[in-house]
Design an enzyme around this catalytic site. Structure first.
Site, PDB file in Angstrom:
ATOM      1  N   HIS A 270     -29.982 -31.741 -65.841  1.00  8.71           N
ATOM      2  CA  HIS A 270     -29.563 -31.605 -64.253  1.00  8.71           C
ATOM      3  C   HIS A 270     -30.749 -30.793 -63.760  1.00  8.71           C
ATOM      4  CE1 HIS A 270     -27.202 -30.938 -60.670  1.00  8.71           C
ATOM      5  NE2 HIS A 270     -26.793 -32.233 -61.076  1.00  8.71           N
ATOM      6  N   ASP A 328     -22.579 -37.922 -65.459  1.00  6.27           N
ATOM      7  CA  ASP A 328     -22.597 -39.476 -65.843  1.00  6.27           C
ATOM      8  C   ASP A 328     -22.402 -39.698 -67.146  1.00  6.27           C
ATOM      9  OD1 ASP A 328     -25.067 -39.241 -63.331  1.00  6.27           O
ATOM     10  OD2 ASP A 328     -23.487 -40.165 -63.244  1.00  6.27           O
TER      11      ASP A 328
HETATM   12  C1  SDX Z   1     -26.837 -36.721 -60.674  1.00  7.71           C
HETATM   13  O1  SDX Z   1     -28.677 -33.126 -57.987  1.00  7.71           O
HETATM   14  C2  SDX Z   1     -27.407 -33.667 -58.159  1.00  7.71           C
HETATM   15  O2  SDX Z   1     -26.313 -32.809 -57.996  1.00  7.71           O
HETATM   16  C3  SDX Z   1     -27.050 -34.818 -58.635  1.00  7.71           C
HETATM   17  C4  SDX Z   1     -25.756 -35.338 -59.180  1.00  7.71           C
HETATM   18  C5  SDX Z   1     -24.697 -35.162 -58.189  1.00  7.71           C
HETATM   19  O3  SDX Z   1     -23.602 -35.117 -58.253  1.00  7.71           O
HETATM   20  O4  SDX Z   1     -25.496 -35.925 -57.154  1.00  7.71           O
HETATM   21  O5  SDX Z   1     -25.351 -34.019 -60.056  1.00  7.71           O
HETATM   22  C6  SDX Z   1     -25.733 -36.379 -59.845  1.00  7.71           C
HETATM   23  O6  SDX Z   1     -27.920 -37.282 -60.480  1.00  7.71           O
HETATM   24  C7  SDX Z   1     -26.763 -36.248 -62.423  1.00  7.71           C
HETATM   25  C8  SDX Z   1     -28.188 -36.359 -63.057  1.00  7.71           C
HETATM   26  C9  SDX Z   1     -28.081 -37.943 -63.747  1.00  7.71           C
HETATM   27  N1  SDX Z   1     -29.493 -38.310 -64.163  1.00  7.71           N
HETATM   28  C10 SDX Z   1     -29.418 -38.273 -65.524  1.00  7.71           C
HETATM   29  O7  SDX Z   1     -28.380 -38.093 -66.333  1.00  7.71           O
HETATM   30  C11 SDX Z   1     -30.887 -38.936 -65.921  1.00  7.71           C
HETATM   31  C12 SDX Z   1     -31.302 -38.419 -67.284  1.00  7.71           C
HETATM   32  N2  SDX Z   1     -31.624 -36.810 -66.793  1.00  7.71           N
HETATM   33  C13 SDX Z   1     -33.069 -36.848 -66.114  1.00  7.71           C
HETATM   34  O8  SDX Z   1     -33.962 -37.498 -66.056  1.00  7.71           O
HETATM   35  C14 SDX Z   1     -33.283 -35.225 -65.766  1.00  7.71           C
HETATM   36  O9  SDX Z   1     -32.536 -34.397 -66.495  1.00  7.71           O
HETATM   37  C15 SDX Z   1     -32.981 -35.122 -64.374  1.00  7.71           C
HETATM   38  C16 SDX Z   1     -33.554 -36.180 -63.525  1.00  7.71           C
HETATM   39  C17 SDX Z   1     -31.402 -34.977 -64.171  1.00  7.71           C
HETATM   40  C18 SDX Z   1     -33.440 -33.686 -64.002  1.00  7.71           C
HETATM   41  O10 SDX Z   1     -34.785 -34.019 -64.044  1.00  7.71           O
HETATM   42  P1  SDX Z   1     -35.836 -32.884 -64.223  1.00  7.71           P
HETATM   43  O11 SDX Z   1     -35.916 -32.012 -62.959  1.00  7.71           O
HETATM   44  O12 SDX Z   1     -37.272 -33.068 -64.700  1.00  7.71           O
HETATM   45  O13 SDX Z   1     -35.249 -31.682 -65.503  1.00  7.71           O
HETATM   46  P2  SDX Z   1     -36.089 -30.522 -65.832  1.00  7.71           P
HETATM   47  O14 SDX Z   1     -36.846 -30.055 -64.890  1.00  7.71           O
HETATM   48  O15 SDX Z   1     -34.752 -29.594 -65.837  1.00  7.71           O
HETATM   49  O16 SDX Z   1     -36.609 -30.896 -67.181  1.00  7.71           O
HETATM   50  C19 SDX Z   1     -36.896 -29.823 -68.123  1.00  7.71           C
HETATM   51  C20 SDX Z   1     -37.524 -30.455 -69.392  1.00  7.71           C
HETATM   52  C21 SDX Z   1     -38.666 -31.317 -69.164  1.00  7.71           C
HETATM   53  O17 SDX Z   1     -39.374 -31.477 -69.964  1.00  7.71           O
HETATM   54  P3  SDX Z   1     -41.007 -30.400 -70.136  1.00  7.71           P
HETATM   55  O18 SDX Z   1     -41.647 -31.178 -68.866  1.00  7.71           O
HETATM   56  O19 SDX Z   1     -40.127 -29.165 -69.764  1.00  7.71           O
HETATM   57  O20 SDX Z   1     -41.400 -30.659 -71.515  1.00  7.71           O
HETATM   58  O21 SDX Z   1     -36.491 -31.225 -69.974  1.00  7.71           O
HETATM   59  C22 SDX Z   1     -36.860 -32.607 -70.166  1.00  7.71           C
HETATM   60  C23 SDX Z   1     -37.927 -32.849 -68.909  1.00  7.71           C
HETATM   61  O22 SDX Z   1     -38.798 -33.691 -69.619  1.00  7.71           O
HETATM   62  N3  SDX Z   1     -35.695 -33.447 -69.722  1.00  7.71           N
HETATM   63  C24 SDX Z   1     -35.106 -34.311 -70.646  1.00  7.71           C
HETATM   64  C25 SDX Z   1     -33.911 -34.731 -69.950  1.00  7.71           C
HETATM   65  N4  SDX Z   1     -34.045 -34.173 -69.018  1.00  7.71           N
HETATM   66  C26 SDX Z   1     -34.824 -33.498 -68.788  1.00  7.71           C
HETATM   67  N5  SDX Z   1     -35.593 -34.672 -71.792  1.00  7.71           N
HETATM   68  C27 SDX Z   1     -34.760 -35.715 -72.534  1.00  7.71           C
HETATM   69  N6  SDX Z   1     -33.749 -36.244 -71.901  1.00  7.71           N
HETATM   70  C28 SDX Z   1     -33.430 -35.711 -70.540  1.00  7.71           C
HETATM   71  N7  SDX Z   1     -32.409 -36.135 -70.019  1.00  7.71           N
END
Ligand code: SDX
Length: 393
Positions: A270, A328
């Site tokens: 998130h 989700d």
């Molecule tokens: C919603 O904003 C809100 O409030 C949204 C929401 C709402 O109610 O409106 O809460 C609803 O959108 C929830 C999120 C739903 N999306 C997913 O579940 C999709 C899977 N998750 C992601 O793609 C991701 O976690 C995000 C998009 C939610 C956040 O992405 P970020 O901003 O890139 O996450 P981050 O900066 O915290 O990531 C840190 C690290 C990164 O790796 P590095 O570059 O540091 O090496 O963690 C990795 C990311 O690549 N990472 C993941 C991951 N999510 C982040 N690796 C594996 N699996 C994942 N799900």
């Protein structure tokens, strides 16, 4: 060092803005709506009461609830001409594509709630959007499965009405299962608002230009559709089904950790929560409850989800990056058990989030200092240079 310049984001009125609606503490996993914790609202309140709270800022009295429910219930039908819109789509259209189109066109039907300078028209538009979104979403579902539209009924509560419009058919009597209705209502509440997420930012930015409320909500629906946002509930269940059995979990965890693999664990991580998403906790309890009450023993997808969560939360890759299940991760399991196809998961998210979008839109327009949002960019491109004729390039 070069010139240090002050970077005016230019969007204080819409993106990084003050609000009294929702508070999130991402580190502690706290979510409050007008000060009330989400777990208390999910267990003690009901969705239309939460809508009132988000819109007007206080828990309603009994007579306020009655009046609000009366007003919403009597706006659940859509203009009959709107039903013609659906026939323009292919039957295999994604319901979100239909919702973006139909909601975006609503200003053509409801002229008396498009003038955003009139507080009364803003109020009418708010009630209309909350009331009609279940009907619009249910009609999108019915259209894609080739069944006739089912009109809303004024004798049913909000969640029961949505289930009735989705699952009843003229050929037989349909009784709404109270277990499903309660679970549906709780899912609506858990998705109602979430501060300045991507789709709410979209609605605020669109609203800041003076666009009509229906166009703003359509913009929010479009943004929510993305798999990184609301589309994750559909993507998560499809991922859990692809994993299929617990013995395949390590393979997917390895892929999620692999920098060269674009695969991410859907329903995990998130932008704000660096602890458990409090909604995911409630959703997980609800999944256990609903499947148990429905007599769905040992649902293999729920087993995969729980084992995937357990293994991920024992893996330093996820814990060091503070990646936890989000709203989700478990919602799709409940929705599928209720009989919805995965394509309807994000429309249900959009239906529930409409009150959050509208509340934030109203709050922004109620601010006398509000201006059009105009985010700036930090230019890192070429410096000034003269044009070169093509023969000299
Ligand atoms: C919603 O904003 C809100 O409030 C949204 C929401 C709402 O109610 O409106 O809460 C609803 O959108 C929830 C999120 C739903 N999306 C997913 O579940 C999709 C899977 N998750 C992601 O793609 C991701 O976690 C995000 C998009 C939610 C956040 O992405 P970020 O901003 O890139 O996450 P981050 O900066 O915290 O990531 C840190 C690290 C990164 O790796 P590095 O570059 O540091 O090496 O963690 C990795 C990311 O690549 N990472 C993941 C991951 N999510 C982040 N690796 C594996 N699996 C994942 N799900």
């Amino acid at each position: 060092q070069g010139d240090v310049f002050t970077f005016d984001p230019g969007f204080t009125s819409t993106a990084a803005c003050d609000s009294t609606i929702t508070f999130i503490d991402g580190e502690e996993g706290v979510l409050l709506h007008r000060g009330y914790p989400i777990d208390q609202l999910a267990s003690k309140s009901h969705f239309l009461e939460v809508c009132f709270l988000l819109l007007y800022g206080h828990l309603p009295t009994a007579s306020e609830v009655e009046d609000f429910e009366f007003r919403v219930t009597r706006h659940t039908m859509v203009h009959e001409q709107m039903t013609k819109f659906y026939s323009g789509f292919r039957r295999d259209a994604h319901p979100m594509a239909i919702m973006v189109g139909v909601v975006g066109a609503m200003s053509a039907f409801y002229h008396d709630s498009t003038d955003i300078s009139d507080p009364w028209q803003r109020e009418v538009a708010s009630i209309r959007m909350i009331a009609k979104m279940p009907t619009i979403a249910a009609m999108a579902y019915k259209y894609t499965i080739g069944q006739p539209f089912v009109y809303p009924r004024n004798d049913l509560d909000y969640a029961s009405n949505f289930l009735h419009m989705c699952f009843s058919v003229p050929a037989e009597n349909y009784e709404v299962n109270p277990i499903l209705s309660r679970a549906m209502d709780r899912i609506f509440t858990l998705h109602a608002d979430h501060e300045q997420n991507a789709s709410t930012s979209t609605v605020r930015l669109a609203g800041s230009s003076g666009a009509n409320p229906f166009a703003c909500i359509a913009a929010g629906i479009a943004c929510l559709w993305g798999p990184a946002h609301g589309g994750a509930n559909q993507a998560c269940l499809e991922m859990l089904k692809e994993i299929g059995t617990v013995d395949r979990i390590p393979e997917y965890i390895a892929r999620a950790k692999d920098k060269d693999d674009p695969f991410r664990l859907m329903g995990f991580g998130h932008r704000v929560y660096k602890n458990f998403d409090p909604r995911a906790k409630v959703m997980k309890q609800s999944a256990d409850e609903v499947l148990d009450l429905l007599g769905i023993e040992d649902n293999p997808i729920l087993q995969v989800a729980k084992e995937l969560e357990r293994q991920a939360l024992e893996d330093p890759y996820f814990t060091d990056k503070k990646l936890f299940p989000n709203v989700d991760f478990y919602s799709g399991i409940i929705l599928e058990a209720m009989g919805f196809p995965t394509a309807m998961f994000t429309p249900i998210f959009a239906l529930a989030r409409t009150v959050g979008w509208i509340s934030q839109w109203k709050e922004m327009l109620g601010d006398p200092k509000q201006k059009i949002g105009r985010p700036r960019q930090l230019y890192i491109g070429e410096t000034l240079r003269d044009y070169v004729d093509v023969e000299n390039r």
